[in-house]
Design a protein around this motif. Structure first.
Motif, PDB file in Angstrom:
ATOM      1  N   PRO A   1       0.162  50.554  74.818  1.00  0.00           N
ATOM      2  CA  PRO A   1       1.592  50.298  74.595  1.00  0.00           C
ATOM      3  C   PRO A   1       2.354  50.185  75.917  1.00  0.00           C
ATOM      4  O   PRO A   1       1.918  50.705  76.942  1.00  0.00           O
ATOM      5  N   TRP A   2       3.479  49.477  75.867  1.00  0.00           N
ATOM      6  CA  TRP A   2       4.342  49.333  77.034  1.00  0.00           C
ATOM      7  C   TRP A   2       5.778  49.489  76.602  1.00  0.00           C
ATOM      8  O   TRP A   2       6.128  48.975  75.551  1.00  0.00           O
ATOM      9  N   PRO A   3       6.642  50.160  77.300  1.00  0.00           N
ATOM     10  CA  PRO A   3       6.364  50.880  78.549  1.00  0.00           C
ATOM     11  C   PRO A   3       5.503  52.116  78.313  1.00  0.00           C
ATOM     12  O   PRO A   3       5.456  52.633  77.201  1.00  0.00           O
ATOM     13  N   ARG A   4       4.819  52.522  79.370  1.00  0.00           N
ATOM     14  CA  ARG A   4       3.993  53.724  79.264  1.00  0.00           C
ATOM     15  C   ARG A   4       4.877  54.956  79.100  1.00  0.00           C
ATOM     16  O   ARG A   4       5.940  55.039  79.667  1.00  0.00           O
TER      17      ARG A   4
ATOM     18  N   VAL B   1      -0.194  32.562  80.301  1.00  0.00           N
ATOM     19  CA  VAL B   1      -0.222  33.791  81.082  1.00  0.00           C
ATOM     20  C   VAL B   1      -0.437  35.008  80.184  1.00  0.00           C
ATOM     21  O   VAL B   1       0.203  35.167  79.155  1.00  0.00           O
ATOM     22  N   LEU B   2      -1.340  35.853  80.633  1.00  0.00           N
ATOM     23  CA  LEU B   2      -1.709  37.064  79.909  1.00  0.00           C
ATOM     24  C   LEU B   2      -0.940  38.229  80.529  1.00  0.00           C
ATOM     25  O   LEU B   2      -0.964  38.414  81.745  1.00  0.00           O
ATOM     26  N   ASP B   3      -0.250  38.979  79.697  1.00  0.00           N
ATOM     27  CA  ASP B   3       0.601  40.062  80.189  1.00  0.00           C
ATOM     28  C   ASP B   3      -0.210  41.196  80.812  1.00  0.00           C
ATOM     29  O   ASP B   3      -1.356  41.452  80.429  1.00  0.00           O
ATOM     30  N   HIS B   4       0.426  41.914  81.752  1.00  0.00           N
ATOM     31  CA  HIS B   4      -0.267  43.005  82.459  1.00  0.00           C
ATOM     32  C   HIS B   4      -0.776  44.101  81.535  1.00  0.00           C
ATOM     33  O   HIS B   4      -1.711  44.814  81.878  1.00  0.00           O
ATOM     34  N   ARG B   5      -0.155  44.248  80.360  1.00  0.00           N
ATOM     35  CA  ARG B   5      -0.667  45.245  79.397  1.00  0.00           C
ATOM     36  C   ARG B   5      -2.121  44.974  79.043  1.00  0.00           C
ATOM     37  O   ARG B   5      -2.911  45.891  78.842  1.00  0.00           O
TER      38      ARG B   5
ATOM     39  N   GLU C   1      -2.697  35.089  67.278  1.00  0.00           N
ATOM     40  CA  GLU C   1      -3.254  35.553  65.998  1.00  0.00           C
ATOM     41  C   GLU C   1      -4.032  36.855  66.178  1.00  0.00           C
ATOM     42  O   GLU C   1      -4.121  37.670  65.271  1.00  0.00           O
ATOM     43  N   HIS C   2      -4.619  37.022  67.349  1.00  0.00           N
ATOM     44  CA  HIS C   2      -5.352  38.254  67.646  1.00  0.00           C
ATOM     45  C   HIS C   2      -4.455  39.307  68.297  1.00  0.00           C
ATOM     46  O   HIS C   2      -4.955  40.288  68.843  1.00  0.00           O
ATOM     47  N   HIS C   3      -3.162  39.078  68.260  1.00  0.00           N
ATOM     48  CA  HIS C   3      -2.172  40.025  68.805  1.00  0.00           C
ATOM     49  C   HIS C   3      -2.346  40.278  70.293  1.00  0.00           C
ATOM     50  O   HIS C   3      -2.062  41.377  70.776  1.00  0.00           O
ATOM     51  N   LEU C   4      -2.827  39.275  71.006  1.00  0.00           N
ATOM     52  CA  LEU C   4      -2.909  39.428  72.456  1.00  0.00           C
ATOM     53  C   LEU C   4      -1.566  39.040  73.071  1.00  0.00           C
ATOM     54  O   LEU C   4      -0.937  38.068  72.639  1.00  0.00           O
ATOM     55  N   PRO C   5      -1.104  39.791  74.079  1.00  0.00           N
ATOM     56  CA  PRO C   5       0.193  39.488  74.699  1.00  0.00           C
ATOM     57  C   PRO C   5       0.069  38.320  75.685  1.00  0.00           C
ATOM     58  O   PRO C   5      -0.177  38.499  76.869  1.00  0.00           O
ATOM     59  N   ILE C   6       0.229  37.119  75.151  1.00  0.00           N
ATOM     60  CA  ILE C   6       0.035  35.921  75.964  1.00  0.00           C
ATOM     61  C   ILE C   6       1.185  34.964  75.696  1.00  0.00           C
ATOM     62  O   ILE C   6       1.775  34.975  74.617  1.00  0.00           O
ATOM     63  N   GLY C   7       1.527  34.160  76.694  1.00  0.00           N
ATOM     64  CA  GLY C   7       2.609  33.193  76.512  1.00  0.00           C
ATOM     65  C   GLY C   7       2.435  32.024  77.451  1.00  0.00           C
ATOM     66  O   GLY C   7       1.455  31.956  78.194  1.00  0.00           O
TER      67      GLY C   7
END
Ligand SMILES: *Cc1c(COP(=O)(O)O)cnc(C)c1O
Length: 355
Positions: free
Chosen positions: A7-10, A332-336, A294-300
């Protein structure tokens, strides 16, 4: 098994304790805040800057930097056509004209030859951003700016803790900016800082902001959550760098239309806010993003290119082809997602690499 994205923020006990301390000491309710002063000292040391000014956002830090550089009506500011769009807006809002240059072929910052070719009698400053964990050509840009009498604003909002030849990102420009926005690796929800080691610039910033109370402040409560995150930053960056390298290796071994663009050059310790991936085409990029979502990956998607902005709004002295191509092909894939367990890297690459 779905991939567990932290989760973010930590939420750490250290952050909770820092907020409690700030409340119990009543520091939260004072203009003169010990919490803020302690954060300033910690940032000065970490970023090797003699002067640190906390402010309300990275965007405000850019605007204050432009003003401190003396940018005003009729001036020009060189900026990459592939950059945080707010930087372009800041230049316009000051009545100055953005001069768009292409992105480098080696990193995501402004191309040094394009910057040199964009010279004119009206240029007063250059904004150079370290994007997606890559260092821009910051030392060469500083030399070029010094030769031309331009002010270099180093946008390190995405790269806190990156090191370039043993020096921290943020220590190369005449001015540098940090963001503590809600999605950033160091976060207080909103916030930012301006760094400089030039006494005259520091005095100009103080003159602009102390009226006499701070016109664009970061609060003591916001400062309280940042100090513990700064203490952990080096360790967190190392963890993200390790996973980014593994994704890079794994994905680039696969027969995939997607290439991972991690920073791998010698002498650079990256710091990832986002990890960039480049697809063969815009259609494939969009497919990758849809599948990953769809796989809930934090990407944009990456930034839009500003290359199509009208000639009335900006000057465009050089071709902007690389900026256009990147804007269409990057995701881009988020740092999380760079804080996942090592055992999930293979699965992550399967999802990303076979859209
Ligand atoms: C996030 C960001 C900013 C702006 O920071 P905010 O705190 O969101 O205003 C500026 N430049 C870059 C490169 C950024 O990524």
């Amino acid at each position: 098994m779905p991939i567990t994205i932290p989760p973010w923020p930590r939420q750490t006990p250290e952050i909770a304790r820092a907020v409690t301390d700030c409340i119990e000491s009543a520091d939260w309710g004072r203009y003169e805040s010990e919490t803020k002063n302690a954060l300033i000292v910690a940032i000065q040391s970490f970023f090797e800057a003699t002067y640190v000014r906390l402010c309300c956002s990275g965007t405000a830090a850019i605007e204050i930097s432009l003003r401190a550089a003396g940018v005003t009506n009729g001036d020009e500011v060189i900026v990459s056509a592939f950059d945080y769009p707010g930087n372009f807006r800041c230049i316009e809002l000051l009545g100055a004209k953005p001069v768009l240059v292409d992105v480098s072929s080696e990193n995501f910052g402004p191309d040094i030859d394009s910057v040199a070719a964009a010279a004119s009698g009206r240029v007063r400053a250059v904004i150079a951003s370290h994007l997606y964990g890559h260092a821009c050509d910051i030392a060469s840009l500083r030399d070029l700016c010094d030769e031309n009498g331009w002010v270099l604003i180093e946008d390190a909002c995405q790269a806190p803790g990156m090191r370039v030849n043993e020096k921290p990102a943020g220590s190369f420009g005449h001015l540098a900016t940090l963001s503590f926005g809600g999605s950033k690796p160091l976060s207080s929800g909103n916030g930012g800082a301006i760094l400089t080691s030039d006494d005259r610039i520091a005095a100009r910033i103080a003159g602009m902001l102390d009226r006499p109370s701070d016109a664009f402040p970061l609060s003591a409560l916001q400062a309280s959550v940042l100090a513990p995150q700064l203490s952990e930053l080096r360790k967190q960056n190392e963890q993200r760098n390790r996973i980014a390298r593994q994704i890079h290796q794994q994905l680039n071994q696969m027969d995939s239309p997607l290439v991972c663009l991690a920073e791998t050059r010698d002498g650079i310790e990256p710091a990832y806010y986002k990890l960039a991936l480049r697809a063969d085409s815009q259609a494939i990029r969009n497919q990758v993003v849809a599948t990953a979502a769809e796989h809930h990956l934090p990407i944009g998607h990456g930034f839009r290119s500003m290359a199509r902005s009208s000639e009335r709004r900006c000057r465009k002295p050089v071709p902007l082809d690389r900026a256009e191509a990147l804007a269409n092909q990057i995701c881009v894939l988020d740092h999380r997602a760079l804080l996942i367990d090592e055992s999930d890297v293979f699965e992550l690459c399967q999802i990303l690499g076979t859209p």
